[in-house]
Write a protein that holds these residues in place. Structure first.
Motif, PDB file in Angstrom:
ATOM      1  N   SER A   1       4.061  -1.464 -11.545  1.00 23.96           N
ATOM      2  CA  SER A   1       3.103  -2.085 -10.636  1.00 23.96           C
ATOM      3  C   SER A   1       1.681  -1.842 -11.123  1.00 23.96           C
TER       4      SER A   1
ATOM      5  N   ARG B   1      -2.110  -1.888 -10.024  1.00 23.71           N
ATOM      6  CA  ARG B   1      -2.933  -1.829  -8.820  1.00 23.71           C
ATOM      7  C   ARG B   1      -4.351  -1.434  -9.200  1.00 23.71           C
TER       8      ARG B   1
ATOM      9  N   ILE C   1       3.710 -13.170   1.426  1.00 25.35           N
ATOM     10  CA  ILE C   1       4.883 -12.277   1.401  1.00 25.35           C
ATOM     11  C   ILE C   1       5.970 -12.897   0.517  1.00 25.35           C
TER      12      ILE C   1
ATOM     13  N   LYS D   1       4.009 -10.363  -2.507  1.00 29.02           N
ATOM     14  CA  LYS D   1       2.973  -9.401  -2.144  1.00 29.02           C
ATOM     15  C   LYS D   1       3.499  -8.463  -1.066  1.00 29.02           C
ATOM     16  N   THR D   2       2.966  -7.240  -1.029  1.00 27.56           N
ATOM     17  CA  THR D   2       3.322  -6.316   0.030  1.00 27.56           C
ATOM     18  C   THR D   2       2.612  -6.758   1.309  1.00 27.56           C
ATOM     19  N   PRO D   3       3.055  -6.288   2.485  1.00 27.38           N
ATOM     20  CA  PRO D   3       2.377  -6.677   3.724  1.00 27.38           C
ATOM     21  C   PRO D   3       0.878  -6.348   3.725  1.00 27.38           C
ATOM     22  N   SER D   4       0.503  -5.200   3.179  1.00 27.76           N
ATOM     23  CA  SER D   4      -0.926  -4.867   3.163  1.00 27.76           C
ATOM     24  C   SER D   4      -1.696  -5.772   2.205  1.00 27.76           C
ATOM     25  N   GLU D   5      -1.092  -6.135   1.071  1.00 30.11           N
ATOM     26  CA  GLU D   5      -1.750  -7.061   0.148  1.00 30.11           C
ATOM     27  C   GLU D   5      -1.882  -8.448   0.770  1.00 30.11           C
TER      28      GLU D   5
END
Length: 75
Positions: free
Chosen positions: A8, A10, A47, A51-55
């Motif tokens: 990943s 980031r 989603i 993407k993650t929920p926060s992203e």
């Protein structure tokens, strides 16, 4: 600033800026995700893109910010 781990990739986010505005954008984004409509559709699309929920929530906040700033410039 890079904050990657494993596969990943980031980046650390800047937490500075107008905290009151950031707070309002967060409340608007959470309400749009919860109540449905275009905001929830955009969130679900992010989603589905992986993407993650926060992203996804961060992307929605960015979209809200852009649309609001465009309205301010037009007025």
């Amino acid at each position: 600033m890079a904050a990657s781990s494993g596969n990943s990739v980031r980046h650390r986010l800047n937490t500075g800026g107008n905290r009151a505005l950031n707070s309002v954008l967060h409340v608007i984004a959470v309400c749009q995700i919860r109540d449905g409509g275009r905001g929830q559709d955009y969130y679900q699309r992010k989603i589905a893109e992986g993407k993650t929920p926060s992203e996804a929530r961060r992307a929605l906040k960015r979209r809200l910010s852009k649309s609001n700033s465009q309205e301010l410039w037009i007025s």
